[in-house]
Design a protein around this motif. Structure first.
Motif, PDB file in Angstrom:
ATOM      1  N   ARG A  17      81.134  16.237  -3.158  1.00  0.00           N
ATOM      2  CA  ARG A  17      81.811  17.222  -2.326  1.00  0.00           C
ATOM      3  C   ARG A  17      81.678  16.893  -0.834  1.00  0.00           C
ATOM      4  N   VAL A  18      80.549  16.297  -0.454  1.00  0.00           N
ATOM      5  CA  VAL A  18      80.326  15.999   0.970  1.00  0.00           C
ATOM      6  C   VAL A  18      80.640  14.548   1.320  1.00  0.00           C
ATOM      7  N   ASP A  19      81.192  13.816   0.376  1.00  0.00           N
ATOM      8  CA  ASP A  19      81.545  12.424   0.645  1.00  0.00           C
ATOM      9  C   ASP A  19      82.511  12.359   1.827  1.00  0.00           C
ATOM     10  N   GLY A  20      82.158  11.568   2.834  1.00  0.00           N
ATOM     11  CA  GLY A  20      82.967  11.453   4.034  1.00  0.00           C
ATOM     12  C   GLY A  20      82.576  12.425   5.132  1.00  0.00           C
ATOM     13  N   GLN A  21      81.795  13.448   4.780  1.00  0.00           N
ATOM     14  CA  GLN A  21      81.366  14.438   5.765  1.00  0.00           C
ATOM     15  C   GLN A  21      79.958  14.156   6.294  1.00  0.00           C
ATOM     16  N   ILE A  22      79.198  13.351   5.576  1.00  0.00           N
ATOM     17  CA  ILE A  22      77.825  13.037   5.987  1.00  0.00           C
ATOM     18  C   ILE A  22      77.651  11.526   6.056  1.00  0.00           C
ATOM     19  N   ASP A  23      76.662  11.102   6.816  1.00  0.00           N
ATOM     20  CA  ASP A  23      76.347   9.676   6.866  1.00  0.00           C
ATOM     21  C   ASP A  23      74.901   9.388   6.492  1.00  0.00           C
ATOM     22  N   THR A  24      74.120  10.468   6.257  1.00  0.00           N
ATOM     23  CA  THR A  24      72.691  10.302   5.951  1.00  0.00           C
ATOM     24  C   THR A  24      72.242  11.365   4.954  1.00  0.00           C
ATOM     25  N   VAL A  25      71.438  10.947   3.998  1.00  0.00           N
ATOM     26  CA  VAL A  25      70.772  11.878   3.087  1.00  0.00           C
ATOM     27  C   VAL A  25      69.274  11.714   3.316  1.00  0.00           C
ATOM     28  N   VAL A  26      68.596  12.814   3.618  1.00  0.00           N
ATOM     29  CA  VAL A  26      67.160  12.761   3.905  1.00  0.00           C
ATOM     30  C   VAL A  26      66.418  13.526   2.806  1.00  0.00           C
ATOM     31  N   LEU A 163      59.286  13.864   9.547  1.00  0.00           N
ATOM     32  CA  LEU A 163      60.552  13.253   9.160  1.00  0.00           C
ATOM     33  C   LEU A 163      61.727  14.160   9.520  1.00  0.00           C
ATOM     34  N   PHE A 164      61.585  15.454   9.286  1.00  0.00           N
ATOM     35  CA  PHE A 164      62.660  16.388   9.641  1.00  0.00           C
ATOM     36  C   PHE A 164      62.910  16.358  11.141  1.00  0.00           C
ATOM     37  N   GLU A 165      61.845  16.350  11.911  1.00  0.00           N
ATOM     38  CA  GLU A 165      61.987  16.331  13.366  1.00  0.00           C
ATOM     39  C   GLU A 165      62.717  15.065  13.816  1.00  0.00           C
ATOM     40  N   ARG A 166      62.450  13.966  13.134  1.00  0.00           N
ATOM     41  CA  ARG A 166      63.098  12.701  13.479  1.00  0.00           C
ATOM     42  C   ARG A 166      64.597  12.719  13.188  1.00  0.00           C
ATOM     43  N   GLU A 167      64.999  13.458  12.150  1.00  0.00           N
ATOM     44  CA  GLU A 167      66.385  13.403  11.690  1.00  0.00           C
ATOM     45  C   GLU A 167      67.199  14.658  11.987  1.00  0.00           C
ATOM     46  N   ARG A 168      66.589  15.709  12.476  1.00  0.00           N
ATOM     47  CA  ARG A 168      67.258  17.006  12.523  1.00  0.00           C
ATOM     48  C   ARG A 168      68.435  17.069  13.508  1.00  0.00           C
ATOM     49  N   HIS A 169      68.501  16.168  14.459  1.00  0.00           N
ATOM     50  CA  HIS A 169      69.580  16.216  15.439  1.00  0.00           C
ATOM     51  C   HIS A 169      70.869  15.571  14.924  1.00  0.00           C
ATOM     52  N   ASN A 170      70.808  14.997  13.748  1.00  0.00           N
ATOM     53  CA  ASN A 170      72.003  14.381  13.156  1.00  0.00           C
ATOM     54  C   ASN A 170      72.810  15.458  12.424  1.00  0.00           C
ATOM     55  N   ARG A 172      75.416  15.143  10.822  1.00  0.00           N
ATOM     56  CA  ARG A 172      76.039  14.602   9.606  1.00  0.00           C
ATOM     57  C   ARG A 172      74.990  14.225   8.562  1.00  0.00           C
ATOM     58  N   ALA A 173      73.844  14.854   8.661  1.00  0.00           N
ATOM     59  CA  ALA A 173      72.777  14.609   7.681  1.00  0.00           C
ATOM     60  C   ALA A 173      72.735  15.726   6.646  1.00  0.00           C
ATOM     61  N   LEU A 174      72.473  15.353   5.403  1.00  0.00           N
ATOM     62  CA  LEU A 174      72.233  16.310   4.320  1.00  0.00           C
ATOM     63  C   LEU A 174      70.748  16.240   3.979  1.00  0.00           C
ATOM     64  N   PHE A 175      70.057  17.369   4.087  1.00  0.00           N
ATOM     65  CA  PHE A 175      68.627  17.403   3.787  1.00  0.00           C
ATOM     66  C   PHE A 175      68.416  17.852   2.341  1.00  0.00           C
ATOM     67  N   VAL A 176      67.622  17.098   1.633  1.00  0.00           N
ATOM     68  CA  VAL A 176      67.256  17.425   0.251  1.00  0.00           C
ATOM     69  C   VAL A 176      65.811  17.882   0.268  1.00  0.00           C
ATOM     70  N   LEU A 177      65.579  19.113  -0.187  1.00  0.00           N
ATOM     71  CA  LEU A 177      64.244  19.700  -0.149  1.00  0.00           C
ATOM     72  C   LEU A 177      63.794  20.057  -1.563  1.00  0.00           C
ATOM     73  N   ASP A 178      62.808  19.341  -2.034  1.00  0.00           N
ATOM     74  CA  ASP A 178      62.217  19.635  -3.345  1.00  0.00           C
ATOM     75  C   ASP A 178      60.706  19.799  -3.145  1.00  0.00           C
ATOM     76  N   PRO A 179      60.293  20.856  -2.431  1.00  0.00           N
ATOM     77  CA  PRO A 179      58.866  21.041  -2.129  1.00  0.00           C
ATOM     78  C   PRO A 179      58.082  21.421  -3.373  1.00  0.00           C
ATOM     79  N   PRO A 180      56.768  21.279  -3.338  1.00  0.00           N
ATOM     80  CA  PRO A 180      55.944  21.730  -4.465  1.00  0.00           C
ATOM     81  C   PRO A 180      56.227  23.198  -4.771  1.00  0.00           C
ATOM     82  N   TYR A 181      56.334  23.515  -6.043  1.00  0.00           N
ATOM     83  CA  TYR A 181      56.593  24.904  -6.427  1.00  0.00           C
ATOM     84  C   TYR A 181      55.307  25.712  -6.331  1.00  0.00           C
ATOM     85  N   LEU A 182      55.416  26.907  -5.798  1.00  0.00           N
ATOM     86  CA  LEU A 182      54.265  27.803  -5.792  1.00  0.00           C
ATOM     87  C   LEU A 182      53.889  28.149  -7.218  1.00  0.00           C
TER      88      LEU A 182
END
Length: 263
Positions: A17-26, A163-170, A172-182
Motif C-alpha cells: 500500500r505504501v510502495d512509492g510513498q516511502i523510501d525507508t523502513v525502520v 535509532l528513532f532519533e536518527r531516523e525520525r526526521h525522514n 518518507r520513513a515507515l517505522f515498524v514497532l514490535d516492542p516486548p509485550y507486557l
C-alpha cells in the motif's frame, strides 16, 4: 516471544500500500529479522534498517553448529516417538551433547535447541536453564537454512530510542514497532521493560507512519482507546487500523496478537 509469522500476509499488504510513498523502513525492535526480511523482499528499492538489539546474527552464524547438534540429538533419540517425554537417561544424553559443543566452541544457540526438546511455548537462554526442564522429542525434520536471509538489510545494534532519533526526521520513513509485550517474556529487555517503557514507545507514534504490534495481554489497546475518547486526535493510535488474530501456544495458552497501522 513474538508470533509475527502469522501477520506476514497482512504486513505485506501494508507494505504494498505504501510502495512509492516511502523510501525507508525502520524496524526498531528487529527480533529475528522476519519483518525486515519481508520488507526488503516486498520493497527491494527501499532502505531497510534492521535493529538487531538481541544480536540474532550470532544465532544465524551458528546455524551449521545448531544443525550438527540437532542431528546428534536425533540419532540418540532413535525409536522415540515424536512429542514423547524423554526418560532421565535420554534427557542426560541430550544435555551431554549440548554441553560438549558449548565446552568446545564456547557458544551454543540454546534457545533454538530448547525449542526442539521442550514443551511448546517453553524457552530457555542458557544450558543451566535447560537442565531444569522436562524434555520431549520435538526435534524438527531437516536442517535450518538461512543463506541470504539478511541480504540488503542495514543491520544495526542500537537502543531503539537512539535509532528513532536518527531516523525520525525522514517523512518518507515507515517505522515498524514490535516492542516486548507486557506480561510476557521480554528476552534481552527483561531486566527493565516495564509499563513506563511501553508508554515511551507510544510517544514515537505521533506524526509518523507506523506498523505497531502488540497483544491483548498488555491491555495497551484498551488504554489507547480510553485516551482516544478523552483526547481524540492527540491520543496515541487515534484513527489507526487494527488487525487481530488468535494464537495458540499450547493446549492451555491462547492470546490475541494485534497489528496496528497508521499510514
Amino acid at each position: 516471544m513474538g508470533q509475527k509469522r502469522y501477520f506476514i500476509r497482512d504486513f505485506t499488504e501494508v507494505l504494498e500500500r505504501v510502495d512509492g510513498q516511502i523510501d525507508t523502513v525502520v524496524d526498531l525492535f528487529g527480533g529475528s529479522g522476519l519483518l525486515s526480511h519481508t520488507a526488503k523482499h516486498v520493497l527491494p528499492g527501499c532502505r531497510v534498517v534492521y535493529n538487531d538489539f538481541d544480536r540474532y546474527i550470532d544465532r544465524l552464524a551458528a546455524v551449521d553448529q545448531t544443525n550438527e547438534i540437532l542431528k546428534a540429538i536425533k540419532e540418540r533419540l532413535t525409536g522415540v516417538e515424536p512429542n514423547q517425554r524423554l526418560t532421565p537417561g535420554q534427557r542426560a544424553e541430550v544435555l551431554a551433547v549440548v554441553r560438549e559443543y558449548e565446552q568446545r566452541d564456547g557458544y551454543v544457540d540454546i534457545l533454538t535447541i530448547g525449542r526442539n526438546v521442550l514443551f511448546s511455548g517453553k524457552w530457555v537462554t542458557s544450558l543451566e536453564e535447560l537442565c531444569k526442564h522436562t524434555m520431549y522429542n520435538r526435534v524438527r525434520p531437516g536442517a535450518y537454512e538461512c543463506g541470504g536471509y539478511l541480504d540488503g538489510l542495514e543491520v544495526v545494534h542500537m537502543d531503539y530510542r537512539e535509532l528513532f532519533e536518527r531516523e525520525r526526521h525522514n517523512s518518507r520513513a515507515l517505522f515498524v514497532l514490535d516492542p516486548p509485550y507486557l506480561t510476557t517474556e521480554c528476552g534481552q529487555y527483561e531486566n527493565y521493560w516495564k509499563l513506563t517503557d511501553y508508554l515511551d514507545v507510544l510517544r514515537l507514534l505521533k506524526g509518523t507512519k507506523y506498523v505497531c504490534f502488540t497483544s491483548d495481554k498488555s491491555q495497551i489497546v484498551e488504554l489507547c482507546q480510553w485516551l482516544a475518547g478523552e483526547y481524540r486526535e492527540s491520543a496515541p493510535m487515534y484513527g489507526a487500523e487494527v488487525r487481530q488474530r488468535t494464537n495458540t501456544l499450547n493446549y492451555q495458552a491462547k492470546f490475541n496478537d494485534m497489528m496496528i497501522t497508521r499510514l
